[in-house]
Design an enzyme around this catalytic site. Structure first.
Site, PDB file in Angstrom:
ATOM      1  N   GLU A 266     108.862  78.112  37.713  1.00  0.00           N
ATOM      2  CA  GLU A 266     107.728  78.003  38.644  1.00  0.00           C
ATOM      3  C   GLU A 266     108.329  77.580  39.970  1.00  0.00           C
ATOM      4  O   GLU A 266     108.883  76.493  40.095  1.00  0.00           O
ATOM      5  CB  GLU A 266     106.708  76.988  38.106  1.00  0.00           C
ATOM      6  CG  GLU A 266     105.419  76.941  38.903  1.00  0.00           C
ATOM      7  CD  GLU A 266     105.483  75.927  40.010  1.00  0.00           C
ATOM      8  OE1 GLU A 266     105.725  76.342  41.167  1.00  0.00           O
ATOM      9  OE2 GLU A 266     105.301  74.739  39.749  1.00  0.00           O
ATOM     10  N   CYS A 303     103.371  72.186  44.737  1.00  0.00           N
ATOM     11  CA  CYS A 303     103.625  73.624  44.730  1.00  0.00           C
ATOM     12  C   CYS A 303     102.362  74.423  45.024  1.00  0.00           C
ATOM     13  O   CYS A 303     102.445  75.603  45.358  1.00  0.00           O
ATOM     14  CB  CYS A 303     104.232  74.047  43.390  1.00  0.00           C
ATOM     15  SG  CYS A 303     103.389  73.363  41.958  1.00  0.00           S
TER      16      CYS A 303
END
Length: 508
Positions: A266, A303
């Site tokens: 990720e 994120c």
């Protein structure tokens, strides 16, 4: 355990033992005393991998109930260390105590969620085709399919979530739930926090009387350690949360092994927010304040930070800018997780500010390890002319893109690389425009949301935290939610096998 009871050793946890190695680095806490931390390498990786492979022979065959009890024991052991975890975590990361306490609850909550999930057994996706011995022209054998664990998994701790995405975070929880031993590469930004969580996992191993090779923590601050780990022949999959550059390098190593393995990385995103006209007119001020708060939450070190907003040019966009500028100007510098993150933020912010055609609305004064908000504006033409404006700047930096028409907004949506999230700020009168955007956005992101901000990632069955590259390296996976367990499983079909040779999960 009291706050003063935990003092980091700086050692690795391998096969149930705390071990030292030849070299050390010094931690860099935001406050308090630094300590020496041992640096792992090929020797430690070999030891942990051998222990994990041995443990897999028994742990991979444990019942779902046994693994659920193990996950719950880890959660209990973490909670028993709550004040000590908060104390070391705040010192190492600069995150406020309330944030770490909430993250600790998320960590124990997802451990218990996976315990509940594997008890239910739906994730096994059992399929059974009964034998048809009389079928013509050929008989059909009996076929039983069930998901089985892959084997030892490597997990990389994340800088921005020292609990929920690190030592006992979502990758570790889902791999252990699947039946896979785990080797964690601790993040050097919070080695003491990683150590105290590993201590809790070791307690749970003892309580549940499991093979100690089921979990290892290897500390270190070198790229070489990561390389040794992902290229070790025993490792069957990798879970990673971090930068695009670091993740891509590890992904390439996994792909070029003699026996390639899946790399579930990720890697972040700019998470665009589309401000549709009716919503901007009706509640532009509220949206601007909400966006500014989301952008600067936790110094922007998420994120899912909404780094880009897109709006039609006009007075409503002017009002949005004025409100966002005021809100962001009121936010001072915030402590970043590491000095390296702060330096990278400064470089990214300065790169945008120096781009021709960029208007700078806010450029806060930062300092060593402090990041202050930055707010820029560009036209659609400038956006399309400078591809690097679409690169993530990890921190409290945001760009407003003014487009001239709805068609230009669609063009911008089509030009996006893969994202973790895309957001629509919309009212009922925006439905037609939203409908034209939806087929594009759902191809671009793992999560599409309306009238909110993406920084909150719910740990739940339906959550998807992933997306097309470069948001993640596997568009079919998620690192949050119960679907995350599928990353560490593979389907096995059993044909005409006697019942007593089948794994218990295939016999139902």
């Amino acid at each position: 355990m009291t706050q003063s009871a935990f003092k980091p050793q700086g050692k690795h946890l391998i096969d149930g033992q705390w071990v030292a190695s030849d070299r050390t680095f010094t931690s860099e806490p935001t406050e308090g005393e630094a300590h020496s931390v041992f640096i792992g390498g090929a020797i430690e990786v070999d030891q942990a991998a051998a222990a994990a492979e041995r443990a897999f022979e028994t742990y991979g065959a444990t019942s779902r109930e046994a693994r659920a009890l193990f996950l719950e024991a880890i959660a209990d052991a973490i909670e028993a260390r709550g004040p000590a975890i908060t104390a070391i975590g705040t010192r190492e990361t600069g995150l406020p105590a309330a944030r770490l306490e909430g993250e600790r609850g998320r960590t124990t909550g997802q451990l218990r969620l996976f315990a509940k999930h594997i008890r239910a057994g739906d994730y096994l996706d059992r399929r059974h085709d009964a034998a048809l011995p009389d079928r013509a022209p050929l008989p059909r054998p009996e076929l039983i399919m069930v998901q089985r664990p892959l084997g030892p998994v490597a997990v990389f701790g994340a800088s921005n979530f020292p609990l929920a995405f690190s030592t006992a975070g979502g990758d570790t929880a889902s791999a252990l739930a699947a039946g896979c031993p785990v080797i964690v590469k601790g993040h050097p930004a919070h080695p003491g926090t990683g150590e105290i969580i590993a201590e809790a996992i070791l307690d749970a191993i003892h309580i549940r009387e499991l093979d100690p090779g089921v979990f290892s923590l290897i500390q270190g601050n070198t790229n070489a350690l990561g390389t040794e780990l992902v290229t070790h022949s025993t490792i069957r999959a990798v879970g990673f949360t971090g930068s695009l550059g670091g993740g891509r390098a590890l992904f390439d190593l996994c792909a070029t092994r003699a026996e390639p393995i899946p790399f579930f990385g990720e890697l972040g995103a700019i998470n665009p927010v589309f401000l549709l006209p009716k919503a901007l007119a009706a509640r532009g001020e509220a949206i601007a304040k909400g966006w500014a708060a989301s952008l600067t939450m936790g110094a922007g070190q998420f994120c899912t930070n909404p780094g880009v907003v897109v709006a039609l040019d006009g007075p409503d966009a002017d009002a949005f800018v004025a409100t966002a500028k005021e809100a962001l100007s009121a936010v001072g510098g915030q402590t970043t997780l590491t000095s390296g993150i702060c330096a990278a933020f400064d470089r990214g912010r300065d790169r945008i500010a120096a781009t021709p055609g960029v208007t700078t609305h806010v450029l806060g004064e930062g300092a060593d390890r402090l990041a202050a908000p930055a707010f820029f504006e560009v036209t659609g033409d400038v956006w399309f002319a400078h591809a690097d404006l679409a690169e993530e700047v990890f921190g409290p930096s945001g760009i407003l893109v003014r487009v001239k028409t709805e068609a230009e907004m669609l063009r911008l949506a089509r030009s996006l690389a893969g994202q973790l999230t895309c957001t629509l700020q919309m009212e009922e009168g925006d439905a037609a425009q939203a409908a034209t955007l939806m087929p594009i956005l759902e191809r671009k992101a793992g999560r599409v949301l309306a009238n909110g901000f993406p920084t909150g990632v719910e740990v739940a069955d339906a959550m998807v935290h992933g997306g097309p590259y470069p948001a993640s390296t596997n568009f079919g996976a998620t690192s949050v939610g119960t679907l995350a367990i599928r990353r560490f499983l593979r389907p096995v079909c059993y044909q005409n096998l006697p019942l007593d040779l089948l794994p218990p999960d295939a016999r139902a």
